[in-house]
Design a protein around this motif. Sequence first.
Motif: not given
Length: 469
Positions: A264-267, A391-395, A437-439, A309-315
Amino acid sequence: MTEQAVSISEIIFPRKNVCYCMAITAEDSEQGKPTSWSGAVDSIAYNNGKAGRLFMVSAGNIKDINNLDKEIIADYPNSHSLRQIQNPAQAWNSLTIGAFTDIVAIDSPDLRNYDRVAPRGGISPFSRTSSLWEKGALIKPEVMFEGGNLYKTNDPQFPFDSHQDLELMTANKNYQVSGYFDTINATSAATALASNFAGKLQARYPHLWAESIRGLIVHSAKWTRCMEMQFPVRNRGDMERRLRHCGYGVPSEERAFYSTENGLTYVAQEIIQPFIKERGDASPKMNEMHFFELPWPREILEQLAETNVTMRVTLSYFIEPAPGEIGWKDKYRYASCGLRFDVNKEDEDQTTFQSRINKLIEAEENEERGKNDSTRWLIGSDNRNKGSIHSDELNLTAAQLATCNLIAVYPIGGWWKTRTNLKQYNNKLRYSLIVSLDTPAENIDLYNVVKTKIETMINIPVEVEIPIN
C-alpha cells in the motif's frame, strides 16, 4: 526567458495541471552551486508558497563522443564521474533526469558484429553525474529514464557511434521531407519520458500537488540489477557514489499508480510553520513538528512474524531560494527552510521518540553532528538529507514493523529564520509525505485493512522543545 515561457503556458491553460519539460542545459554547474538560471527554476517552482510548479530538467549530455570524451566512453561507467550535471539541473526544486538504457538491440542486423557500450539496465553512455560535487551537495540526478545506447565500431578514429536501433522512436519535425518518424536519445529523450510519466500521474490524481507528483516519481524508483552491479555498496560512501550516478533508480508506473493487496501507499499533503517570532522575541525560534500515527494492521504484521517487510518513506517540498544571491554558495543560507523525517524505533513510544527528535533539532541548530539511527536505513540520513526531496527505506521483519508506526516531520534552519530583516520567519511551507509498505507474502490483504482505518490517520502539530543545557 524561463519565467516568460511559464507565464505564457499558464495564460493559455489557466486551470490545467502543467508539467514543465526542460531538456536544454548550459555549461557545467559549479559543484552544484546555484546560478541565476537554477535560482529562477527554484523560484518558479516554489511559486510564492502557493500551488507549486513541476519541473523536469535534463541532467545534460556527454557529447562529442569521438573527440573530447573518447576516454569517458572507454572507461565506462567509472569515468562518468568526470562529467558534471549541467546548469540549471542543480535546481533544488526540479526533478533532474538522468539516463539509463535497456536497449541493446540484439536482433539488429546492422549491429550483429559490434559490442554495445552499456549493458542492459546500465547507466546510459550519455548521462552526466554529480560525483565531482562536494559531499554536502544535492543528490542529482534523482531518477533515470531510457536514454539509448552506443556501439563500439572497428574504426580507431571513430571508435563509438550511435545507431537508430539503439535509440527511441519519436515524431519527425521535418515529416514533410523525411517521413513521420525519427529517433531520439540521451537525457533529452529521458526527460521527455519523465514528463510523460508525470503527466499520467497528474491526469490520474489531479488533486495531488506538484510536490506529491515529484515525490511519487522518486518513491517508485528502484535501481536495476545492472546498476547495483556497476555501483556496488559496501559502505555509506559507496551508497553516495551510486546515488550521484543513478539517483534513486528507475521509476515504475506500477508502483506509482497502484496499491496491491500485499502492499500500500499513503500520501499526506500538509502545511507546516517551521519558525515563529512573536512580539517581544529577540529572534525567531523553531515552531512545530508534525507527528503521524500510521494505522498499521498490527494483528496481521504480528502474524507474519519473521516475514520481511519494506517500509519506504519519501518527503518532498519546495524551498524558496534566498533573494539577491546572498549566501548562494552556502546551502544553509540558500534554502528558506529544510525538513527532515524519522520513524520511531521498536522500543520508542511517542514521548521517547519526540525527545529524540528534539535532540536532533538541537544538534542541527548548533550545526553539530547529532546521533542518528542510520544503520537501520538503506540509504542513511547523511545521504538522504540533501536538497528538498528525501527518500529512504527500512527493511524489517513484520513483527518489528508492527510497533514502528510513528513518523516525525520536523524543520531545520534556513534563511527564513536567519535573515530577520526580510520578515519571512512566520511563513508556512507545503510538503508531501509518502509512505508505503511491501511484503513478498501473498494472500495478505494489507491494503483493504488499512483502507478501513485511514480516517484515523493523525497529523499532530507538536511544539518543538529544544532542551537547555
